[in-house]
Design an enzyme around this catalytic site. Sequence first.
Site, PDB file in Angstrom:
ATOM      1  N   ASP A  99      -7.906  -5.092  -0.988  1.00 34.25           N
ATOM      2  CA  ASP A  99      -8.499  -5.951  -1.985  1.00 34.25           C
ATOM      3  C   ASP A  99      -8.101  -7.353  -1.965  1.00 34.25           C
ATOM      4  O   ASP A  99      -8.533  -7.962  -2.608  1.00 34.25           O
ATOM      5  CB  ASP A  99      -7.688  -5.448  -3.412  1.00 34.25           C
ATOM      6  CG  ASP A  99      -8.300  -4.026  -3.739  1.00 34.25           C
ATOM      7  OD1 ASP A  99      -7.564  -3.098  -3.766  1.00 34.25           O
ATOM      8  OD2 ASP A  99      -9.518  -3.710  -3.901  1.00 34.25           O
TER       9      ASP A  99
ATOM     10  N   HIS B 115       0.761  -1.255  -0.088  1.00 29.49           N
ATOM     11  CA  HIS B 115      -0.247   0.009   0.048  1.00 29.49           C
ATOM     12  C   HIS B 115       0.819   1.292  -0.096  1.00 29.49           C
ATOM     13  O   HIS B 115       1.940   1.354   0.522  1.00 29.49           O
ATOM     14  CB  HIS B 115      -0.766  -0.013   1.377  1.00 29.49           C
ATOM     15  CG  HIS B 115      -2.007   0.928   1.084  1.00 29.49           C
ATOM     16  ND1 HIS B 115      -1.975   2.234   1.510  1.00 29.49           N
ATOM     17  CD2 HIS B 115      -3.223   0.798   0.520  1.00 29.49           C
ATOM     18  CE1 HIS B 115      -3.159   2.985   1.167  1.00 29.49           C
ATOM     19  NE2 HIS B 115      -3.953   1.807   0.679  1.00 29.49           N
TER      20      HIS B 115
HETATM   21  C1  SDX Z   1      -5.962   0.354  -3.274  1.00 28.05           C
HETATM   22  O1  SDX Z   1      -4.051   4.586  -2.021  1.00 28.05           O
HETATM   23  C2  SDX Z   1      -5.177   4.141  -1.656  1.00 28.05           C
HETATM   24  O2  SDX Z   1      -5.652   4.665  -0.570  1.00 28.05           O
HETATM   25  C3  SDX Z   1      -5.493   3.153  -2.290  1.00 28.05           C
HETATM   26  C4  SDX Z   1      -6.772   2.155  -1.864  1.00 28.05           C
HETATM   27  C5  SDX Z   1      -8.105   2.939  -1.553  1.00 28.05           C
HETATM   28  O3  SDX Z   1      -8.725   2.468  -0.850  1.00 28.05           O
HETATM   29  O4  SDX Z   1      -8.184   3.949  -2.389  1.00 28.05           O
HETATM   30  O5  SDX Z   1      -6.197   1.724  -0.384  1.00 28.05           O
HETATM   31  C6  SDX Z   1      -7.152   0.979  -2.742  1.00 28.05           C
HETATM   32  O6  SDX Z   1      -5.686   0.657  -4.445  1.00 28.05           O
HETATM   33  C7  SDX Z   1      -5.028  -0.941  -2.491  1.00 28.05           C
HETATM   34  C8  SDX Z   1      -3.906  -1.252  -3.440  1.00 28.05           C
HETATM   35  C9  SDX Z   1      -4.377  -2.291  -4.472  1.00 28.05           C
HETATM   36  N1  SDX Z   1      -3.237  -2.692  -5.541  1.00 28.05           N
HETATM   37  C10 SDX Z   1      -2.864  -3.762  -5.185  1.00 28.05           C
HETATM   38  O7  SDX Z   1      -3.009  -4.621  -4.357  1.00 28.05           O
HETATM   39  C11 SDX Z   1      -1.651  -4.029  -6.221  1.00 28.05           C
HETATM   40  C12 SDX Z   1      -0.393  -4.749  -5.838  1.00 28.05           C
HETATM   41  N2  SDX Z   1       0.227  -3.796  -4.773  1.00 28.05           N
HETATM   42  C13 SDX Z   1       1.508  -2.953  -5.361  1.00 28.05           C
HETATM   43  O8  SDX Z   1       1.364  -2.833  -6.911  1.00 28.05           O
HETATM   44  C14 SDX Z   1       1.620  -1.862  -4.466  1.00 28.05           C
HETATM   45  O9  SDX Z   1       2.025  -2.320  -3.486  1.00 28.05           O
HETATM   46  C15 SDX Z   1       1.045  -0.372  -4.597  1.00 28.05           C
HETATM   47  C16 SDX Z   1       0.877  -0.193  -5.806  1.00 28.05           C
HETATM   48  C17 SDX Z   1      -0.102  -0.710  -3.786  1.00 28.05           C
HETATM   49  C18 SDX Z   1       1.917   0.180  -3.954  1.00 28.05           C
HETATM   50  O10 SDX Z   1       3.104   0.544  -4.988  1.00 28.05           O
HETATM   51  P1  SDX Z   1       4.454   1.367  -4.303  1.00 28.05           P
HETATM   52  O11 SDX Z   1       3.962   2.465  -3.636  1.00 28.05           O
HETATM   53  O12 SDX Z   1       5.394   1.371  -5.646  1.00 28.05           O
HETATM   54  O13 SDX Z   1       5.017   0.121  -3.261  1.00 28.05           O
HETATM   55  P2  SDX Z   1       6.139   0.568  -2.382  1.00 28.05           P
HETATM   56  O14 SDX Z   1       6.853   1.835  -2.752  1.00 28.05           O
HETATM   57  O15 SDX Z   1       5.797   0.479  -1.081  1.00 28.05           O
HETATM   58  O16 SDX Z   1       7.191  -0.600  -2.731  1.00 28.05           O
HETATM   59  C19 SDX Z   1       8.121  -0.935  -1.873  1.00 28.05           C
HETATM   60  C20 SDX Z   1       8.823  -2.049  -2.373  1.00 28.05           C
HETATM   61  C21 SDX Z   1       9.444  -2.026  -3.935  1.00 28.05           C
HETATM   62  O17 SDX Z   1      10.240  -3.054  -3.784  1.00 28.05           O
HETATM   63  P3  SDX Z   1      11.800  -2.319  -3.814  1.00 28.05           P
HETATM   64  O18 SDX Z   1      11.935  -1.190  -5.002  1.00 28.05           O
HETATM   65  O19 SDX Z   1      11.881  -1.565  -2.543  1.00 28.05           O
HETATM   66  O20 SDX Z   1      12.680  -3.499  -4.071  1.00 28.05           O
HETATM   67  O21 SDX Z   1       7.972  -3.043  -2.236  1.00 28.05           O
HETATM   68  C22 SDX Z   1       7.824  -3.588  -3.517  1.00 28.05           C
HETATM   69  C23 SDX Z   1       7.985  -2.739  -4.798  1.00 28.05           C
HETATM   70  O22 SDX Z   1       8.472  -3.236  -5.733  1.00 28.05           O
HETATM   71  N3  SDX Z   1       6.093  -4.329  -3.419  1.00 28.05           N
HETATM   72  C24 SDX Z   1       5.873  -4.994  -4.012  1.00 28.05           C
HETATM   73  C25 SDX Z   1       4.585  -5.154  -3.785  1.00 28.05           C
HETATM   74  N4  SDX Z   1       4.036  -3.789  -3.489  1.00 28.05           N
HETATM   75  C26 SDX Z   1       5.300  -2.989  -3.235  1.00 28.05           C
HETATM   76  N5  SDX Z   1       6.458  -6.279  -4.336  1.00 28.05           N
HETATM   77  C27 SDX Z   1       5.799  -7.380  -4.779  1.00 28.05           C
HETATM   78  N6  SDX Z   1       4.245  -7.483  -4.740  1.00 28.05           N
HETATM   79  C28 SDX Z   1       3.797  -6.424  -4.278  1.00 28.05           C
HETATM   80  N7  SDX Z   1       2.445  -6.360  -4.243  1.00 28.05           N
END
Ligand code: SDX
Length: 392
Positions: free
Chosen positions: A328, A271
């Site tokens: 989700d 998130h």
């Molecule tokens: C919603 O914003 C909101 O409030 C949204 C929401 C709402 O109510 O409106 O809460 C609803 O959209 C929830 C999120 C739903 N999306 C997903 O579940 C998709 C999977 N999640 C990811 O794509 C990701 O976690 C995000 C998009 C939610 C956040 O992306 P970020 O901001 O790029 O994540 P981050 O900066 O925290 O990542 C830090 C690290 C990175 O790796 P490094 O570069 O440090 O090596 O964690 C990794 C990311 O690549 N990472 C993941 C991951 N999420 C982050 N690796 C594997 N699987 C994942 N799901």
Amino acid sequence: TKGVITLDPGYKNTGSCESAITFLDGEKGILRYRGYSIEELAEKADFLEVAYLLIFGELPNQEQLDKFHADIKSHSVVDDDVKKIIDAFPKSAHPMGVLSSLTSALTAFNPSSVNVDSEEEMYNAIVRILGKFPVLVAWTMRKKQGLPLDYGDDNLGYVENVLKMMFKSPNKDYEQNDILVNALDKLLILHADHEQNCSTSTVRITGSSHAGLFVSLSAGISALWGPLHGGANQAVLEMLEAIKEDGGDTKKYMAKAKDKSDPFRLMGFGHRVYKNFDPRAKIIKVAADEVLGDLGVEDPILDIAKGLEKEALEDKYFVDRKLYPNVDFYSGIIYRAMGIPVEMFTVMFALGRLPGWIAQWKEMRMRKEPIGRPRQLYTGETLRAFTPIEKR
Ligand code: SDX
């Protein structure tokens, strides 16, 4: 060598905003609507009460709630010509694309919803969309299923009516199922608002140009569709189904999610703000057990989800990055048990988020905020002279 501008200190940065609607603390996993905890609201309120709270700032008394619902019901008929628009879509159209188009098209049938400056004009536009949106949601699903479209029943409660329009079989009486009503009520409350997420920011910045409420909501629906945002609830179920088809091998998907060369991410995890458990995910996980138990549904997908969660919470990659299940991750398991098709999951998210989008749009307009205009740090070329084509 790269030009960099510094923002004029006096420039009003419109990239972020102040808001009095929803508070969340990502470190502590706290979520409150107008000061009320999500745990209390999910347990004790119903969706229409929460919609009123978000939009007007206070929980309604019975008289206020009854008037709000009556005003919504008085505007719940959608112009029959909207059916011509929905008929133009191929059955293969994704419901989110249909819903976004129909929501925008409603403007043409409700011109008074565009220039809303007074509180009264705003109220009229708000009850109109709260009345018509559930009909569009039901029509979007029924059209895809080749089933007749109806306008619902004003004698029913708000959520009851949504379920009847979605599920009434054309050739038999419809019996309300309280398990489904309570489950949907809770899910819609949990999705109702979430401060300045991607789709809400889209609604606010679109509305900041004084574009009408319906088209601002249509923009928000389009933003929500993305698999990194609301589209994740559909992507989670597709991921869990793939794992099931693959013999339940969660380790293979965990490895894929950690492999930087692989674009795959564990859907439903992580998130932008929560670096702790998403409080909504906690509630939905418990509800998933309850609803499937009450419905007598045995779904191996739920066991796979729990196994995946357990593995991720013990995995260094996920723990170090504070990646927890989000809203989700479990919601789709409940929608599926309710008989809602997976392509409709994000539409259900939009139905829940509707009052939050409305509340945020109203707050921005009532505060007479300037047009949204985020700035940038320029990292392109500095000034250079034009080169005639014969010399390039
Ligand atoms: C919603 O914003 C909101 O409030 C949204 C929401 C709402 O109510 O409106 O809460 C609803 O959209 C929830 C999120 C739903 N999306 C997903 O579940 C998709 C999977 N999640 C990811 O794509 C990701 O976690 C995000 C998009 C939610 C956040 O992306 P970020 O901001 O790029 O994540 P981050 O900066 O925290 O990542 C830090 C690290 C990175 O790796 P490094 O570069 O440090 O090596 O964690 C990794 C990311 O690549 N990472 C993941 C991951 N999420 C982050 N690796 C594997 N699987 C994942 N799901």
